[in-house]
Design a protein around this motif. Structure first.
Motif, PDB file in Angstrom:
ATOM      1  N   ARG A  91      -4.353  -9.801  -4.358  1.00 50.47           N
ATOM      2  CA  ARG A  91      -3.298 -10.444  -3.579  1.00 50.47           C
ATOM      3  C   ARG A  91      -3.849 -11.035  -2.283  1.00 50.47           C
ATOM      4  NH1 ARG A  91       1.951  -6.590  -5.115  1.00 50.47           N
ATOM      5  NH2 ARG A  91       1.821  -7.162  -7.314  1.00 50.47           N
ATOM      6  N   VAL A  92      -4.831 -10.381  -1.701  1.00 56.03           N
ATOM      7  CA  VAL A  92      -5.490 -10.971  -0.537  1.00 56.03           C
ATOM      8  C   VAL A  92      -6.174 -12.276  -0.936  1.00 56.03           C
ATOM      9  CG1 VAL A  92      -7.399 -10.691   1.091  1.00 56.03           C
ATOM     10  CG2 VAL A  92      -5.784  -8.815   0.730  1.00 56.03           C
ATOM     11  N   ALA A  93      -6.839 -12.268  -2.096  1.00 56.19           N
ATOM     12  CA  ALA A  93      -7.501 -13.487  -2.581  1.00 56.19           C
ATOM     13  C   ALA A  93      -6.486 -14.608  -2.794  1.00 56.19           C
ATOM     14  CB  ALA A  93      -8.252 -13.193  -3.871  1.00 56.19           C
ATOM     15  N   ALA A  94      -5.337 -14.270  -3.379  1.00 53.22           N
ATOM     16  CA  ALA A  94      -4.300 -15.271  -3.613  1.00 53.22           C
ATOM     17  C   ALA A  94      -3.780 -15.837  -2.292  1.00 53.22           C
ATOM     18  CB  ALA A  94      -3.155 -14.653  -4.409  1.00 53.22           C
TER      19      ALA A  94
ATOM     20  N   LEU B 147      -4.347  -5.012  -4.584  1.00 56.70           N
ATOM     21  CA  LEU B 147      -4.282  -5.493  -3.207  1.00 56.70           C
ATOM     22  C   LEU B 147      -5.371  -6.536  -2.940  1.00 56.70           C
ATOM     23  CD1 LEU B 147      -3.584  -2.191  -1.228  1.00 56.70           C
ATOM     24  CD2 LEU B 147      -2.020  -4.111  -1.546  1.00 56.70           C
ATOM     25  N   ALA B 148      -6.566  -6.291  -3.462  1.00 58.00           N
ATOM     26  CA  ALA B 148      -7.660  -7.239  -3.270  1.00 58.00           C
ATOM     27  C   ALA B 148      -7.329  -8.584  -3.911  1.00 58.00           C
ATOM     28  CB  ALA B 148      -8.950  -6.669  -3.843  1.00 58.00           C
TER      29      ALA B 148
ATOM     30  N   HIS C 287       0.832  -1.205   0.000  1.00 54.77           N
ATOM     31  CA  HIS C 287       0.000   0.000   0.000  1.00 54.77           C
ATOM     32  C   HIS C 287       0.861   1.247   0.000  1.00 54.77           C
ATOM     33  CE1 HIS C 287      -2.411   3.241   1.892  1.00 54.77           C
ATOM     34  NE2 HIS C 287      -3.371   2.733   1.145  1.00 54.77           N
ATOM     35  N   ASP C 288       1.912   1.235   0.792  1.00 53.41           N
ATOM     36  CA  ASP C 288       2.816   2.393   0.859  1.00 53.41           C
ATOM     37  C   ASP C 288       3.517   2.629  -0.473  1.00 53.41           C
ATOM     38  OD1 ASP C 288       2.110   2.751   3.488  1.00 53.41           O
ATOM     39  OD2 ASP C 288       3.884   1.727   4.301  1.00 53.41           O
TER      40      ASP C 288
ATOM     41  N   PRO D 103      -9.206  -4.973   0.996  1.00 50.81           N
ATOM     42  CA  PRO D 103      -9.588  -3.560   0.891  1.00 50.81           C
ATOM     43  C   PRO D 103     -10.834  -3.400   0.040  1.00 50.81           C
ATOM     44  CG  PRO D 103      -7.703  -4.037  -0.526  1.00 50.81           C
ATOM     45  CD  PRO D 103      -7.948  -5.272   0.307  1.00 50.81           C
ATOM     46  N   LYS D 104     -11.699  -2.498   0.460  1.00 48.69           N
ATOM     47  CA  LYS D 104     -12.902  -2.248  -0.319  1.00 48.69           C
ATOM     48  C   LYS D 104     -12.530  -1.582  -1.630  1.00 48.69           C
ATOM     49  CE  LYS D 104     -16.223  -1.880   3.466  1.00 48.69           C
ATOM     50  NZ  LYS D 104     -17.247  -1.016   4.128  1.00 48.69           N
ATOM     51  N   GLN D 105     -13.044  -2.150  -2.719  1.00 45.24           N
ATOM     52  CA  GLN D 105     -12.741  -1.596  -4.028  1.00 45.24           C
ATOM     53  C   GLN D 105     -13.771  -0.542  -4.411  1.00 45.24           C
ATOM     54  OE1 GLN D 105     -11.449  -4.250  -7.184  1.00 45.24           O
ATOM     55  NE2 GLN D 105     -11.534  -5.972  -5.772  1.00 45.24           N
TER      56      GLN D 105
END
Length: 308
Positions: A83-86, A80-81, A71-72, A111-113
């Protein structure tokens, strides 16, 4: 990757190879998804290596620190979403195979898209594109294929990868339907309109035999060398045909999918039927098209009603 030590690198490579087989053979994920997930996880393992830990040290704190670093660096919410799923699929696999005592994946919030309304053609623009493809049909295999690609994508709303994966036997000419294999290997039957069926018939009769080679196999749509049509070439077909249309709109295959869904809803189709046609596992994925229809309805109301 930057794993400390050859042994660790070998172990992690073997683990990723096992996970790749799990994604492909057991979960039926597409090659594109498999490549994306593996790329994401190599980044995670790089981060893990920097901490000096091993796979058994994967916990929600470490996963959150990895995502915070991404994120930074300005990684988008959509990335990011994904990668969270992965990671969730990966940690579930690690827990099931005994590499983790607990699965931290469910504790990881995605993260909310920011969902944006998809760009769609109106009915007149879509009709103009189909008419232009028909007018430019000179009987060559390329013109016949491009017309079939455009007509089928707009008529059915299927994904471009699903289109390229079709075999000749997936076309039911009598019922005017397609047997489509979607995400996760799920099959569904999608109706096909008369113009799209006619475009496919011409391709099968006058185009495909001229590009057919012994190695073509059962593929419905072929490239110029006789192999199965690839998604990149199919996208180029759509861009070329849309650019040639009088409207001048440059629409990608997914734009035709959005347009098909919106026009079905505008024409009175119920949400569940559109969900089945598109192959959405969740109704919430289909509901975005109701927003498109409502937005267009609101614009019409504001233009037409004297007290809007």
């Amino acid at each position: 990757m930057t794993e400390p030590g050859d042994d660790r690198a070998d172990r992690w490579s073997a683990l990723l190879a096992d996970f790749e087989r799990h994604l492909s053979a057991e979960l039926g994920r597409s090659p594109h998804t498999v490549r994306a997930y593996l790329g994401d996880l190599r980044g995670l393992l790089d981060h893990l290596a920097e901490t000096g830990g091993g796979v058994a040290d994967l916990d929600v704190t470490l996963l959150r620190s990895w995502l915070a670093r991404l994120h930074d660096r300005g990684v988008s919410r959509a990335t990011l979403a994904r990668r969270v799923a992965a990671v969730r699929v990966f940690t579930a696999f690690l827990h099931r195979t005994g590499h983790l005592d607990r699965d931290p994946g469910p504790l990881l919030a995605a993260p909310k898209q920011q969902r944006t309304l998809p760009a769609v053609l109106d009915e007149e623009q879509a009709a103009a594109a189909m008419d232009t493809a028909a007018a430019d049909d000179d009987g060559s295999p390329l013109a016949l294929r491009q017309r079939a690609v455009l007509e089928v994508l707009y008529a059915t709303g299927i994904r471009v990868a699903e289109l390229c994966g079709l075999d000749v036997d997936d076309v039911d000419r009598e019922r005017r339907t397609l047997r489509v294999r979607g995400k996760g290997g799920k099959e569904r039957t999608v109706p096909l309109g008369q113009p799209a069926m006619a475009a496919l018939e011409r391709w099968l009769r006058d185009g495909r035999p001229r590009w057919l080679v012994p190695t073509s196999g059962p593929a419905l749509l072929l490239g110029a060398r006789g192999g199965r049509l690839g998604t990149r070439t199919a996208r180029r077909d759509v861009h070329e045909r849309m650019a040639a249309a009088s409207s001048g709109d440059d629409t990608a295959p997914h734009g035709l999918r959005h347009s098909a869904a919106t026009h079905l809803l505008n024409g009175g189709a119920d949400l569940r039927s559109v969900q089945e046609i598109l192959g959405h596992s969740s109704l919430s994925s289909t509901q975005i098209y109701t927003h498109v229809s409502i937005e267009r309805l609101t614009r019409t109301y504001n233009r037409a009603h004297p007290r809007a």
